[in-house]
Design an enzyme around this catalytic site. Sequence first.
Site, mmCIF file in Angstrom:
data_model
loop_
_atom_site.group_PDB
_atom_site.id
_atom_site.type_symbol
_atom_site.label_atom_id
_atom_site.label_comp_id
_atom_site.label_asym_id
_atom_site.label_seq_id
_atom_site.Cartn_x
_atom_site.Cartn_y
_atom_site.Cartn_z
ATOM 1 C CG ASP A 185 -10.434 -3.145 5.545
ATOM 2 O OD1 ASP A 185 -10.434 -3.116 6.786
ATOM 3 O OD2 ASP A 185 -10.991 -4.038 4.885
ATOM 4 N N GLY A 199 0.799 -1.221 0.000
ATOM 5 C CA GLY A 199 0.000 0.000 0.000
ATOM 6 C C GLY A 199 0.828 1.266 0.000
#
Length: 288
Positions: free
Chosen positions: A158, A141
């Site tokens: 998340d 990410g």
Amino acid sequence: MAEKKQWHETLHDQFGQYFAVDNVLYHEKTDHQDLIIFENAAFGRVMALDGVVQTTERDEFIYHEMMTHVPLLAHGHAKHVLIIGGGDGAMLREVTRHKNVESITMVEIDAGVVSFCRQYLPNHNAGSYDDLRFKLVIDDGVNFVNQTSQTFDVIISDCTDPIGPGESLFTSAFYEGCKRCLNPGGIFVAQNGVCFLQQEEAIDSHRKLSHYFSDVGFYQAAIPTYYGGIMTFAWATDNDALRHLSTEIIQARFLASGLKCRYYNPAVHTAAFALPQYLQDALAPQPS
């Protein structure tokens, strides 16, 4: 009658929760994480990573509705959404319910999470992986948000707790990258743990996010298997009006969206930004 096997969570040293295991559906260590899915009579299918509950069939709707509908309805006209993590597909499921969204990109570090969740947690994604607006990227990410040429209106992190693979999603490098690929007026949200037990996480996230966004705060929801009180979600944007929209405005957008939710509603939306005093005090600027 034989005694059922018990699975004990290891998030906290001094206390915790356990689940009776009716049936282990999947258990394997991948390159990144120790993954298990088992069945429990009270909570349905339970997924845990590295000894910590991530999601259950019984109460996942609370977490995913609040992580999705709060930023999307506050934004009002989000077209491009980025999900970091979310390999179980439930966050994607909720985003796809917004028909005005044109593209949904999900970045998951572990392809194994996606594949076994599709098989063992089908109710979580509910077919959303087949949505034509969806694109899956297998990547770290932090790397993605700092390298991509795409921009987004809403970013939903998340993430797991800030240990192991999830730790990088609580760093300044990640937050800076999210600011970089967020469109003007965009909103960033992230799970930030149960604040009564993980208050330092909220303080740390607030401090780091404040370097990149002019309006940083939290909203909350109570999720049974994330025990210990309310769970907090980090909120960051450069449009401070979005956190203070009236219930009437949210209600109008909610009705126009056609959403039918089990936890989220416009009154819950506005009330979620009310935080307990101990957290407000912890986040307040300290005298020098």
